[in-house]
Design an enzyme around this catalytic site. Sequence first.
Site, PDB file in Angstrom:
ATOM      1  N   ILE A 107     -27.628 -10.088 -40.888  1.00  8.70           N
ATOM      2  CA  ILE A 107     -28.159 -11.415 -40.556  1.00  8.70           C
ATOM      3  C   ILE A 107     -28.494 -11.540 -39.082  1.00  8.70           C
ATOM      4  O   ILE A 107     -28.872 -12.594 -38.612  1.00  8.70           O
ATOM      5  CB  ILE A 107     -27.178 -12.542 -40.961  1.00  8.70           C
ATOM      6  CG1 ILE A 107     -25.786 -12.295 -40.376  1.00  8.70           C
ATOM      7  CG2 ILE A 107     -27.119 -12.671 -42.454  1.00  8.70           C
ATOM      8  CD1 ILE A 107     -24.791 -13.394 -40.695  1.00  8.70           C
ATOM      9  N   GLU A 129     -29.319  -9.117 -35.214  1.00 12.06           N
ATOM     10  CA  GLU A 129     -29.322  -7.865 -34.491  1.00 12.06           C
ATOM     11  C   GLU A 129     -29.418  -8.188 -33.011  1.00 12.06           C
ATOM     12  O   GLU A 129     -30.312  -8.887 -32.572  1.00 12.06           O
ATOM     13  CB  GLU A 129     -30.525  -7.022 -34.938  1.00 12.06           C
ATOM     14  CG  GLU A 129     -30.849  -5.860 -34.027  1.00 12.06           C
ATOM     15  CD  GLU A 129     -30.491  -4.533 -34.653  1.00 12.06           C
ATOM     16  OE1 GLU A 129     -30.686  -4.385 -35.859  1.00 12.06           O
ATOM     17  OE2 GLU A 129     -30.007  -3.659 -33.915  1.00 12.06           O
ATOM     18  N   GLY A 130     -28.480  -7.704 -32.283  1.00 12.74           N
ATOM     19  CA  GLY A 130     -28.515  -7.980 -30.853  1.00 12.74           C
ATOM     20  C   GLY A 130     -28.364  -6.712 -30.064  1.00 12.74           C
ATOM     21  O   GLY A 130     -28.269  -5.622 -30.624  1.00 12.74           O
ATOM     22  N   TYR A 142     -25.905  -6.044 -28.589  1.00 17.88           N
ATOM     23  CA  TYR A 142     -24.519  -5.773 -28.880  1.00 17.88           C
ATOM     24  C   TYR A 142     -24.337  -4.877 -30.102  1.00 17.88           C
ATOM     25  O   TYR A 142     -23.498  -4.015 -30.169  1.00 17.88           O
ATOM     26  CB  TYR A 142     -23.891  -7.114 -29.219  1.00 17.88           C
ATOM     27  CG  TYR A 142     -22.607  -7.390 -28.554  1.00 17.88           C
ATOM     28  CD1 TYR A 142     -21.460  -6.722 -28.951  1.00 17.88           C
ATOM     29  CD2 TYR A 142     -22.517  -8.340 -27.553  1.00 17.88           C
ATOM     30  CE1 TYR A 142     -20.260  -6.997 -28.356  1.00 17.88           C
ATOM     31  CE2 TYR A 142     -21.314  -8.611 -26.956  1.00 17.88           C
ATOM     32  CZ  TYR A 142     -20.186  -7.949 -27.361  1.00 17.88           C
ATOM     33  OH  TYR A 142     -18.995  -8.239 -26.777  1.00 17.88           O
ATOM     34  N   VAL A 161     -25.183  -7.800 -36.931  1.00 18.45           N
ATOM     35  CA  VAL A 161     -24.312  -8.810 -37.502  1.00 18.45           C
ATOM     36  C   VAL A 161     -24.559  -8.860 -38.997  1.00 18.45           C
ATOM     37  O   VAL A 161     -25.699  -8.831 -39.443  1.00 18.45           O
ATOM     38  CB  VAL A 161     -24.612 -10.209 -36.938  1.00 18.45           C
ATOM     39  CG1 VAL A 161     -23.547 -11.182 -37.389  1.00 18.45           C
ATOM     40  CG2 VAL A 161     -24.695 -10.158 -35.445  1.00 18.45           C
ATOM     41  N   LYS A 193     -19.513  -8.988 -36.774  1.00 18.80           N
ATOM     42  CA  LYS A 193     -20.322  -8.640 -35.616  1.00 18.80           C
ATOM     43  C   LYS A 193     -19.867  -7.281 -35.104  1.00 18.80           C
ATOM     44  O   LYS A 193     -18.713  -7.110 -34.725  1.00 18.80           O
ATOM     45  CB  LYS A 193     -20.152  -9.708 -34.545  1.00 18.80           C
ATOM     46  CG  LYS A 193     -20.905  -9.442 -33.257  1.00 18.80           C
ATOM     47  CD  LYS A 193     -20.749 -10.647 -32.344  1.00 18.80           C
ATOM     48  CE  LYS A 193     -21.337 -10.412 -30.975  1.00 18.80           C
ATOM     49  NZ  LYS A 193     -21.197 -11.597 -30.113  1.00 18.80           N
ATOM     50  N   ASP A 221     -24.218 -19.188 -22.081  1.00 18.15           N
ATOM     51  CA  ASP A 221     -25.396 -18.964 -22.921  1.00 18.15           C
ATOM     52  C   ASP A 221     -25.549 -20.083 -23.941  1.00 18.15           C
ATOM     53  O   ASP A 221     -25.772 -19.846 -25.124  1.00 18.15           O
ATOM     54  CB  ASP A 221     -25.333 -17.603 -23.612  1.00 18.15           C
ATOM     55  CG  ASP A 221     -26.719 -17.136 -24.080  1.00 18.15           C
ATOM     56  OD1 ASP A 221     -27.719 -17.714 -23.613  1.00 18.15           O
ATOM     57  OD2 ASP A 221     -26.798 -16.215 -24.901  1.00 18.15           O
TER      58      ASP A 221
END
Lengths: 249, 517
Positions: free
Chosen positions: B29, B31-32, B34, B37, B52, B165
């Site tokens: 769900i 994508e970062g 990081y 997810v 995550k 953020d």
Amino acid sequence: MAADFWTSSQFKQLLDPEELNVVHPLDKERGITAEDYKLIKFHISNYIVKLAQYIKVRQRVVATAITYMRRVYTRRSMTEYNPRLVAPTCLYLAAKAEESTVQARLLAFYIKKVQSDEKYRCEIKEILEMEMKILEALNYYLVVFHPYRSLTQLLQDAGMSDSTQQTWGLVNDTYKMDLILVHPPHLIALACIYIASVQKDKENTAWFEELRVDMNVVKNIAMEILDFYDSYKLMSDENRISAAMNKLP
Amino acid sequence: MAATNQLNVEERPSWGSRSVECFEKLEQIGEGTYGQVYMAREKRTGEIVALKKIRMDNEKEGFPITAIREIKILKKLQHENVIQLKEIVTSPGRETNEQVQPVADAENNKYKGSIYMVFEYMDHDLTGLADRPGLRFTVPQIKCYMKQLLTGLHYCHVNQVLHRDIKGSNLLIDNEGNLKLADFGLARSFSNDINANLTNRVITLWYRPPELLLGATKYGPAVDMWSVGCIFAELLYGKPILPGKNEPEQLNKIFELCGTPDELIWPGVSKIPWYNKFKPTRPMKKRIRELFRHFDRHALDLLEKMLVLDPAQRISAKDALDAEYFWNDPLPCDPKSLPKYESSHEFQTKKKRQQQRQNEEIAKRQKLQHPQQHARLPPIQQSGQSHQQHWNGPGHQMNNNSQMAMTGAPSHHQYGKPRGPPAGPSRYPPGGAGGGGGGGGYYQDRGGQSGGYSNAPFPSQGRGPPPYPGNTAPSNGPRGAAGGYGAPPNYSQSGQYSGRGPNPMGGNRNQQYGWQQ
């Protein structure tokens, strides 16, 4: 408000002193005793302090690192988690957690300076691997509440600001014991203030009474600290320490 | 290896982490930078969670300090308006049995396993909800969200945590109407010790306060309050109010709205590192009241206190909660009284937006039949335009100079993208997000509409434009259109992007809920 000590895992997991004397079965097999535990943790705490002096980090990082180390050994064996490696790794992790990051290779470099014994040498990758194991052993609880926070304020309030340095030193020494796992940090701070006021012959009874804390607990902690100083010579006996350390793999 | 993992599946060990195998991944769900997810189901309890992943490769310094910060902070913060970190699990990339050494790359010190943070699952995020066509927040609803946002933020600030953020996609909302702050990946503890230097490369550009843009490295909770002001205005205005494409332009937009700073209104401003570099060439007047004259009086009063240039004079979360705005009719509603996602379809009906609903029905049906062909789905556009006329009202006058953000960017591109999270009505979680409303695509910047998380705490790579510009692609806004395409997100609705595919209503947020009085 939940982000305080009273709702923290540190509070919820405060241990009985008896629990700290339980030797992990794997360590028992190696003939390691509860007394050895104490000695090894004492020795390893000193090792962390020395390393920290080289890499120049704040006292808070040192205190957090030692607390991590002591927390690890309430759940894990020294056989699997070699204290010689756990010490620098806890410092490495604490430095990150306290926003004073230290490079792993710098740490590996200073280890050689601090300890001539080959057994303490470690590769960077060993530190990084151990970091993961420690994180897991700590269940990722990285926040540590220390007595330092309340110390300055309490001293000021007690009219003992001139004893700051002495009391601060006393608090530093409490990390050579397991006190931080057993007592709430503010009571440790009070015990140190109590010792300082007795030594200075300062009459502080009224002030302590107004705090509405259990003075018996504070006095007991103070006694533990004084007992520790009494046994300090015995604790720092090189032969005893190396005898205990030699039981490790 | 399987055996050791299986051991962990059944019972939760008192110490140490469980294996990720305790969860069944349902779909990606987000994508970062990081890591990915996932929405997942805990096998034993059936509970839906968000996983995550913490990427461990490329980490010469072991466990990433950013993850340490986030974990430390999340374990510290326990509040109904802050996302709850449930636990941390490890993946079988390594042995979960601690007697076996974790596998590490001998050469690069790389750690081979992965670590996941397990979060409570939230159905929506604020931007996603706001972008739903036909969904128009009511005043009590906006007050309710704002109140929760400020309550959560106040809690962070009193506990000495800066979020750094704050933006709509990091404000998650569940079907009970609860709003929670998420993504503490950039958050930091601060002490009142002003000597600490902090990075100014934080906060998504459109929500970044002037002091950071001017290069300040000593700052405090006021940075988050600026972002709150931007969100507040966005909720009332219907679209982002300061959609800069790069840092200089962002500052300029701020100056156009809030006036130019000088030593008089912002003592010390000339000593901020980049002040001379970005110093406004001509003085400009504050125009908040003029540009937002349609806002109600109390809203405007509060907004003006949030969008104060000088951080020292900016309102705190605590004082904002005491603002008249929250204590005058209509009062903030009870979160539980808010419409749930599914029923929000009805919510629209109540608003007699029949035309729109029909469009959505069509869109939904078409989507179900041809989920792949959205990029070429033009028929609904017309009605989208009529809708625009109907609702857009004064919005157009507000477009200061260039056209405002084209928020309804071509998210449909993401369908074709291997990276993009899968979307499609059939994949929605039970009771979860995305049910009604006509399929994916409204979440232009969050790659798929599988739920509030999509880009929420985990900026999807699909967004492309760097959240902290200056490093790359300065032409892209921070929540721009399907990234990777290099599509400048702030372009007008004309041109190649006019075909908005799956968004039958047209993508401009302004169209979607127009003005709130």
